[in-house]
Design an enzyme around this catalytic site. Structure first.
Site, PDB file in Angstrom:
ATOM      1  N   SER A 230       0.840  -1.193   0.000  1.00 29.26           N
ATOM      2  CA  SER A 230       0.000   0.000   0.000  1.00 29.26           C
ATOM      3  C   SER A 230       0.874   1.241   0.000  1.00 29.26           C
ATOM      4  O   SER A 230       1.833   1.337   0.771  1.00 29.26           O
ATOM      5  CB  SER A 230      -0.912   0.012   1.237  1.00 29.26           C
ATOM      6  N   LYS A 231       0.548   2.202  -0.865  1.00 27.99           N
ATOM      7  CA  LYS A 231       1.305   3.446  -0.909  1.00 27.99           C
ATOM      8  C   LYS A 231       1.174   4.226   0.391  1.00 27.99           C
ATOM      9  O   LYS A 231       2.063   4.978   0.773  1.00 27.99           O
ATOM     10  CB  LYS A 231       0.833   4.307  -2.083  1.00 27.99           C
ATOM     11  N   ARG A 232       0.048   4.052   1.072  1.00 24.95           N
ATOM     12  CA  ARG A 232      -0.165   4.782   2.321  1.00 24.95           C
ATOM     13  C   ARG A 232       0.620   4.176   3.472  1.00 24.95           C
ATOM     14  O   ARG A 232       1.031   4.886   4.388  1.00 24.95           O
ATOM     15  CB  ARG A 232      -1.667   4.799   2.665  1.00 24.95           C
ATOM     16  N   LYS A 233       0.845   2.864   3.437  1.00 22.60           N
ATOM     17  CA  LYS A 233       1.488   2.191   4.566  1.00 22.60           C
ATOM     18  C   LYS A 233       2.946   1.846   4.314  1.00 22.60           C
ATOM     19  O   LYS A 233       3.699   1.640   5.262  1.00 22.60           O
ATOM     20  CB  LYS A 233       0.712   0.900   4.902  1.00 22.60           C
ATOM     21  N   ALA A 237       6.590   1.929  -1.752  1.00 15.07           N
ATOM     22  CA  ALA A 237       5.682   1.901  -2.902  1.00 15.07           C
ATOM     23  C   ALA A 237       5.858   3.146  -3.774  1.00 15.07           C
ATOM     24  O   ALA A 237       5.318   3.216  -4.873  1.00 15.07           O
ATOM     25  CB  ALA A 237       4.237   1.787  -2.430  1.00 15.07           C
TER      26      ALA A 237
END
Length: 464
Positions: A230-233, A237
């Site tokens: 995930s790009k958020r986590k 990424a």
């Protein structure tokens, strides 16, 4: 995706096209486009046609091609393959909530607007003044297609996909089909999350009377716990994260080649991009989601760092340190010193960003050097005697070179004091570098020079 796209294009003598798909204006970020250009150029994944260099099918930004799409929307409506939908976002949200609550297997749009005029639909609840346009998915829609990587693939049945939004922008589904046809795209390489959309795209090709390109759906990357990245986590990424950390583009490129693809050469993970291109074969791509293992990337990066000429490595370290704020306006003398010091750490570096911290003692004023308090506390009762003997041996040393420094200290400490080399040079290292772990000691002392080396040892002696 870009790496595999480019590899296949080069392997077959084709063109690699960069197109900016910016039809989702709600998620549009102005800086993202330049970031795409910069990171792909940094990786060496250069395109044949694109927004910045033009090409025979310009423009290459979908937001600049809106007039191109509307005629095809009108044609689909006229042929009965698409229809207007006036349902408000509130009604659609309520519909989804109702379907989820009832756990119905039919979770698509309920076709409330199909076959109704604007006036007829306006008399019903949940009306929006500005309609969207939806595909009319037939009951017998083909759900199977052949994938270059996976062979025969079966996708789930799609619902009536929106192809033109209320703001006049096409959705991804219509825009890519139109653009891929008009731009002569023969092969589309994308992530496996688009498998479910492929039947919609193939329908559009068929309805518009066009030949569909070949599709290759790459597996999605996974974390070491096998969860989806995930790009958020996961900062990894983002391609820019690797630049910020100090990875070399050739190492990252090599690493990306190994994701879902076997090593080009038996017995080693190392292969250039040109070698990857020469051996490229869709049949070798693994459909299992590859694990994004930073340990392997770090090993590759260390290999490529060790393979560089010391002068080129120094240039890259300087550029990285300035760009990432490790070094603010280094003087020519500092840069020269770094160039001479790079061979001391080259074998130990994993990332470019480690070099300046490892060598910071060389760029610190003698009076500002911080002595590690833990190392100082563990220096031992003989440390003062060791430093005193070292000062006596070095103060009147003639030629100040790595070899003469080493010979003088070995003679004074190992032979003179009878201390094993493992322990003899520890206090000297602490005084010179502020730590009991550092790059090679004698080379460091040569770079520092006689005056700084003696000043630092006297300062340590005062602390002991």
């Amino acid at each position: 995706m870009s790496l595999f796209n480019l590899a296949y294009a080069r392997a077959t003598g084709g063109a690699f096209v960069l197109r900016i798909e910016d039809t989702d204006q709600a998620r549009y970020v102005a800086s993202s486009e330049q970031q795409i250009f910069d990171t792909l150029h940094w990786l060496g994944l250069d395109w044949t046609e694109g927004p910045d260099i033009g090409g025979p099918y310009a423009p290459y930004r979908q937001s600049e091609r809106l007039d191109t799409y509307r005629p095809f929307v009108d044609r689909l409506i006229a042929d009965g393959h698409a229809y207007y939908c006036w349902c408000s976002t509130e009604r659609l949200a309520a519909l989804r909530a109702e379907q989820q609550a009832s756990r119905t297997s039919d979770t698509g749009y309920d076709r409330l607007c199909l076959g109704r005029t604007r006036e007829e639909r306006a008399s019903l609840p949940g009306f929006s003044e500005t309609p969207v346009v939806r595909m009319l998915i037939p009951d017998d829609v083909a759900l199977e297609f052949t994938d270059l990587i996976r062979g025969p693939v079966s996708a789930p049945c799609p619902d009536d996909q929106v192809i033109l939004k209320a703001d006049g922008f096409p959705t991804y589904h219509l825009a890519v089909v139109v653009d891929d046809h008009l731009m002569g795209i023969t092969h589309v390489v994308r992530g496996e999350e688009w498998i479910s959309s492929t039947p919609k795209h193939l329908l559009l090709y068929r309805w518009l009377g066009w030949t569909a390109p070949a599709f290759a759906h790459m597996p999605l990357l996974r974390n070491t716990d096998k969860s989806k990245i995930s790009k958020r986590k996961n900062p990894a990424a983002r391609l820019t994260w690797f630049l910020e950390q100090g990875y070399l583009p050739e190492a990252l490129r090599n690493f990306l080649q190994l994701l879902a693809y076997p090593p080009v050469h038996e017995g080693t993970d190392v292969a250039s991009f040109d070698e990857f291109v020469a051996a490229f074969d869709w049949a070798k791509v693994n459909t299992t989601g590859p694990i994004f293992d930073l340990t392997k990337l770090n090993a590759l990066n260390g290999h490529y760092i060790r393979s560089l000429d010391a002068a080129e490595l120094a240039d890259r370290i300087v550029a990285h340190a300035v760009r990432e704020g490790q070094w603010t306006q280094p003087s020519p003398a500092d840069v020269d010193l770094l160039r001479r010091a790079v061979p001391l750490v080259q074998e130990r570096l994993v990332l470019l960003g480690e070099a300046v911290p490892k060598l910071s003692y060389l760029f610190t004023a003698d009076a500002d050097l911080v002595i590690d308090p833990d190392a100082l506390a563990k220096a031992g009762p003989d440390a003062a005697g060791v430093v005193t003997a070292a000062l006596a041996a070095l103060t009147n040393l003639g030629e100040w070179t790595t070899d003469t420094i080493q010979a003088a200290l070995r003679d004074a400490l190992v032979e003179g004091l009878g201390i094993k080399p493992k322990f003899a040079f520890g206090p000297v290292r602490l005084g010179i570098t502020g730590s009991n772990v550092s790059p090679p000691l004698f080379e460091s002392m040569e770079l520092l020079g006689r005056d700084s080396s003696i000043t630092r040892l006297k300062r340590l002696l005062g602390l002991l």
